[in-house]
Design a protein around this motif. Structure first.
Motif, PDB file in Angstrom:
ATOM      1  N   ARG A 263      -2.118  22.653  -3.674  1.00 52.32           N
ATOM      2  CA  ARG A 263      -0.945  22.397  -4.506  1.00 52.32           C
ATOM      3  C   ARG A 263      -0.753  20.900  -4.735  1.00 52.32           C
ATOM      4  NH1 ARG A 263       1.063  27.156  -5.324  1.00 52.32           N
ATOM      5  NH2 ARG A 263       1.159  28.740  -3.724  1.00 52.32           N
ATOM      6  N   ARG A 264      -1.259  20.103  -3.834  1.00 49.58           N
ATOM      7  CA  ARG A 264      -1.120  18.649  -3.924  1.00 49.58           C
ATOM      8  C   ARG A 264      -2.481  18.000  -4.152  1.00 49.58           C
ATOM      9  NH1 ARG A 264       4.121  16.555  -3.638  1.00 49.58           N
ATOM     10  NH2 ARG A 264       5.430  18.154  -2.746  1.00 49.58           N
ATOM     11  N   ALA A 265      -2.437  16.846  -4.798  1.00 50.36           N
ATOM     12  CA  ALA A 265      -3.666  16.073  -4.994  1.00 50.36           C
ATOM     13  C   ALA A 265      -4.152  15.587  -3.624  1.00 50.36           C
ATOM     14  CB  ALA A 265      -3.389  14.893  -5.912  1.00 50.36           C
ATOM     15  N   ILE A 266      -5.452  15.571  -3.428  1.00 54.30           N
ATOM     16  CA  ILE A 266      -6.017  15.070  -2.178  1.00 54.30           C
ATOM     17  C   ILE A 266      -7.140  14.081  -2.503  1.00 54.30           C
ATOM     18  CG2 ILE A 266      -5.426  17.117  -0.816  1.00 54.30           C
ATOM     19  CD1 ILE A 266      -8.359  17.974  -1.016  1.00 54.30           C
ATOM     20  N   TYR A 267      -7.374  13.182  -1.575  1.00 50.70           N
ATOM     21  CA  TYR A 267      -8.466  12.225  -1.737  1.00 50.70           C
ATOM     22  C   TYR A 267      -9.780  12.991  -1.816  1.00 50.70           C
ATOM     23  CZ  TYR A 267      -5.128   8.565  -0.752  1.00 50.70           C
ATOM     24  OH  TYR A 267      -4.054   7.721  -0.810  1.00 50.70           O
ATOM     25  N   GLY A 268     -10.652  12.584  -2.706  1.00 47.30           N
ATOM     26  CA  GLY A 268     -11.950  13.211  -2.841  1.00 47.30           C
ATOM     27  C   GLY A 268     -12.080  14.078  -4.090  1.00 47.30           C
ATOM     28  N   LEU A 269     -10.981  14.525  -4.665  1.00 45.47           N
ATOM     29  CA  LEU A 269     -11.036  15.281  -5.916  1.00 45.47           C
ATOM     30  C   LEU A 269     -11.049  14.300  -7.083  1.00 45.47           C
ATOM     31  CD1 LEU A 269      -8.468  18.188  -5.411  1.00 45.47           C
ATOM     32  CD2 LEU A 269     -10.954  18.317  -5.323  1.00 45.47           C
ATOM     33  N   LYS A 270     -11.885  14.559  -8.061  1.00 47.04           N
ATOM     34  CA  LYS A 270     -12.003  13.644  -9.202  1.00 47.04           C
ATOM     35  C   LYS A 270     -10.669  13.422  -9.901  1.00 47.04           C
ATOM     36  CE  LYS A 270     -16.822  14.388 -10.404  1.00 47.04           C
ATOM     37  NZ  LYS A 270     -17.755  14.829 -11.447  1.00 47.04           N
TER      38      LYS A 270
ATOM     39  N   ASP B  36       0.867  -1.169   0.000  1.00 47.16           N
ATOM     40  CA  ASP B  36       0.000   0.000   0.000  1.00 47.16           C
ATOM     41  C   ASP B  36       0.904   1.219   0.000  1.00 47.16           C
ATOM     42  OD1 ASP B  36      -2.669   1.262   0.365  1.00 47.16           O
ATOM     43  OD2 ASP B  36      -1.716   2.002   2.193  1.00 47.16           O
ATOM     44  N   VAL B  37       0.607   2.180  -0.839  1.00 43.15           N
ATOM     45  CA  VAL B  37       1.420   3.391  -0.923  1.00 43.15           C
ATOM     46  C   VAL B  37       0.899   4.386   0.112  1.00 43.15           C
ATOM     47  CG1 VAL B  37       2.232   5.252  -2.402  1.00 43.15           C
ATOM     48  CG2 VAL B  37       1.821   2.988  -3.367  1.00 43.15           C
ATOM     49  N   ASP B  38       1.749   4.745   1.060  1.00 42.59           N
ATOM     50  CA  ASP B  38       1.357   5.693   2.103  1.00 42.59           C
ATOM     51  C   ASP B  38       1.096   7.078   1.516  1.00 42.59           C
ATOM     52  OD1 ASP B  38       1.666   3.767   4.099  1.00 42.59           O
ATOM     53  OD2 ASP B  38       3.778   4.287   4.416  1.00 42.59           O
ATOM     54  N   HIS B  39      -0.056   7.629   1.822  1.00 43.26           N
ATOM     55  CA  HIS B  39      -0.413   8.994   1.400  1.00 43.26           C
ATOM     56  C   HIS B  39      -0.163   9.215  -0.083  1.00 43.26           C
ATOM     57  CE1 HIS B  39      -0.584   9.606   5.691  1.00 43.26           C
ATOM     58  NE2 HIS B  39       0.677   9.300   5.794  1.00 43.26           N
ATOM     59  N   ALA B  40      -0.581   8.264  -0.889  1.00 46.37           N
ATOM     60  CA  ALA B  40      -0.271   8.272  -2.319  1.00 46.37           C
ATOM     61  C   ALA B  40      -0.661   9.579  -3.002  1.00 46.37           C
ATOM     62  CB  ALA B  40      -0.962   7.100  -3.010  1.00 46.37           C
ATOM     63  N   TYR B  41      -1.897   9.980  -2.856  1.00 44.45           N
ATOM     64  CA  TYR B  41      -2.360  11.164  -3.590  1.00 44.45           C
ATOM     65  C   TYR B  41      -1.590  12.410  -3.168  1.00 44.45           C
ATOM     66  CZ  TYR B  41      -6.388   8.671  -5.558  1.00 44.45           C
ATOM     67  OH  TYR B  41      -7.203   7.816  -6.256  1.00 44.45           O
ATOM     68  N   LEU B  42      -1.253  12.506  -1.900  1.00 42.33           N
ATOM     69  CA  LEU B  42      -0.540  13.692  -1.413  1.00 42.33           C
ATOM     70  C   LEU B  42       0.874  13.802  -1.970  1.00 42.33           C
ATOM     71  CD1 LEU B  42      -1.702  13.685   2.308  1.00 42.33           C
ATOM     72  CD2 LEU B  42      -2.452  15.209   0.475  1.00 42.33           C
ATOM     73  N   GLN B  43       1.391  12.732  -2.524  1.00 41.71           N
ATOM     74  CA  GLN B  43       2.722  12.784  -3.132  1.00 41.71           C
ATOM     75  C   GLN B  43       2.702  13.478  -4.487  1.00 41.71           C
ATOM     76  OE1 GLN B  43       4.943   9.110  -3.150  1.00 41.71           O
ATOM     77  NE2 GLN B  43       3.868   8.370  -1.340  1.00 41.71           N
ATOM     78  N   ALA B  44       1.525  13.555  -5.098  1.00 38.25           N
ATOM     79  CA  ALA B  44       1.410  14.089  -6.458  1.00 38.25           C
ATOM     80  C   ALA B  44       1.023  15.568  -6.431  1.00 38.25           C
ATOM     81  CB  ALA B  44       0.355  13.302  -7.234  1.00 38.25           C
ATOM     82  N   MET B  45       1.618  16.331  -7.320  1.00 39.47           N
ATOM     83  CA  MET B  45       1.227  17.726  -7.494  1.00 39.47           C
ATOM     84  C   MET B  45      -0.125  17.758  -8.218  1.00 39.47           C
ATOM     85  SD  MET B  45       3.602  19.272  -5.962  1.00 39.47           S
ATOM     86  CE  MET B  45       3.245  20.977  -6.330  1.00 39.47           C
ATOM     87  N   LEU B  46      -0.950  18.685  -7.827  1.00 40.03           N
ATOM     88  CA  LEU B  46      -2.276  18.821  -8.426  1.00 40.03           C
ATOM     89  C   LEU B  46      -2.153  19.433  -9.805  1.00 40.03           C
ATOM     90  CD1 LEU B  46      -5.232  18.337  -7.647  1.00 40.03           C
ATOM     91  CD2 LEU B  46      -5.305  20.677  -6.820  1.00 40.03           C
ATOM     92  N   GLY B  47      -2.744  18.799 -10.795  1.00 36.93           N
ATOM     93  CA  GLY B  47      -2.709  19.315 -12.158  1.00 36.93           C
ATOM     94  C   GLY B  47      -3.982  20.064 -12.492  1.00 36.93           C
ATOM     95  N   GLY B  48      -4.015  20.645 -13.675  1.00 31.83           N
ATOM     96  CA  GLY B  48      -5.221  21.321 -14.145  1.00 31.83           C
ATOM     97  C   GLY B  48      -5.379  22.721 -13.582  1.00 31.83           C
ATOM     98  N   PRO B  49      -6.573  23.274 -13.740  1.00 33.53           N
ATOM     99  CA  PRO B  49      -6.812  24.638 -13.249  1.00 33.53           C
ATOM    100  C   PRO B  49      -6.725  24.686 -11.730  1.00 33.53           C
ATOM    101  CG  PRO B  49      -8.846  23.671 -14.079  1.00 33.53           C
ATOM    102  CD  PRO B  49      -7.746  22.707 -14.394  1.00 33.53           C
TER     103      PRO B  49
ATOM    104  N   PHE C  26      -5.808  10.666 -11.295  1.00 35.22           N
ATOM    105  CA  PHE C  26      -5.022  10.865 -12.517  1.00 35.22           C
ATOM    106  C   PHE C  26      -3.679  11.511 -12.194  1.00 35.22           C
ATOM    107  CE2 PHE C  26      -9.474  11.009 -13.920  1.00 35.22           C
ATOM    108  CZ  PHE C  26      -9.461   9.945 -14.805  1.00 35.22           C
ATOM    109  N   ASP C  27      -3.709  12.491 -11.278  1.00 35.99           N
ATOM    110  CA  ASP C  27      -2.460  13.158 -10.893  1.00 35.99           C
ATOM    111  C   ASP C  27      -1.508  12.180 -10.211  1.00 35.99           C
ATOM    112  OD1 ASP C  27      -3.349  15.579 -11.909  1.00 35.99           O
ATOM    113  OD2 ASP C  27      -4.230  16.191 -10.002  1.00 35.99           O
ATOM    114  N   TRP C  28      -2.044  11.321  -9.336  1.00 42.19           N
ATOM    115  CA  TRP C  28      -1.230  10.318  -8.667  1.00 42.19           C
ATOM    116  C   TRP C  28      -0.669   9.317  -9.681  1.00 42.19           C
ATOM    117  CZ3 TRP C  28       2.015   7.934  -5.895  1.00 42.19           C
ATOM    118  CH2 TRP C  28       2.043   6.548  -5.809  1.00 42.19           C
TER     119      TRP C  28
END
Length: 136
Positions: free
Chosen positions: A60-67, A19-32, A71-73
């Motif tokens: 600035r970072r991807a978070i759980y709950g955003l559509k 399991d990747v710890d805090h996976a989404y938070l590792q990715a920068m948020l893309g898009g607008p 994709f960013d992760w």
């Protein structure tokens, strides 16, 4: 995921999951840009002293709950795997990668924030340890 399981039974390989710890938070948020209003209970103490009414923060970072966070992760994880010389197996499935390590074929699948890998036990342990720092 099924392909990785099949590969492990076909070749008598090891099968490992992580399991990747805090996976989404590792990715920068893309898009607008996306902005949030932080509830007052979560404000740092100094904000209360600044007489702020409704501070707005840009994510600035991807978070759980955003559509788009998935994709960013996925984009972030793909970049790390390619940098570590894993090759995407695009003709078969999104999120499936292969690598030759000391003549052994390793397979790795990413599903949401989980990894499933199959291959020679020693080579697989070595490769997963290398990936542990930036991903797991």
């Amino acid at each position: 995921v099924r392909i990785v399981c099949w590969w492990s039974t076909r070749c008598g390989s090891s099968l490992k999951a992580a399991d990747v710890d805090h996976a989404y938070l590792q990715a920068m948020l893309g898009g607008p840009p996306i902005y949030i209003l932080l509830p007052k209970e979560l404000w740092p103490p100094e904000w209360n002293q600044m007489n702020l009414q409704a501070p707005v923060l840009q994510l600035r970072r991807a978070i759980y709950g955003l559509k788009r966070s998935g994709f960013d992760w996925q984009r972030h994880a793909n970049a790390i795997l390619v940098k570590r010389l894993w090759s995407p197996v695009k003709d078969v499935a999104e999120g499936l990668f292969s690598k030759k390590a000391n003549g052994q074929t390793l397979l790795l699948a990413i599903y949401v924030d989980d990894l499933l890998a199959s291959g020679n036990k020693d080579e697989l342990d070595r490769e997963l340890e290398i990936l542990r720092n930036p991903i797991v």
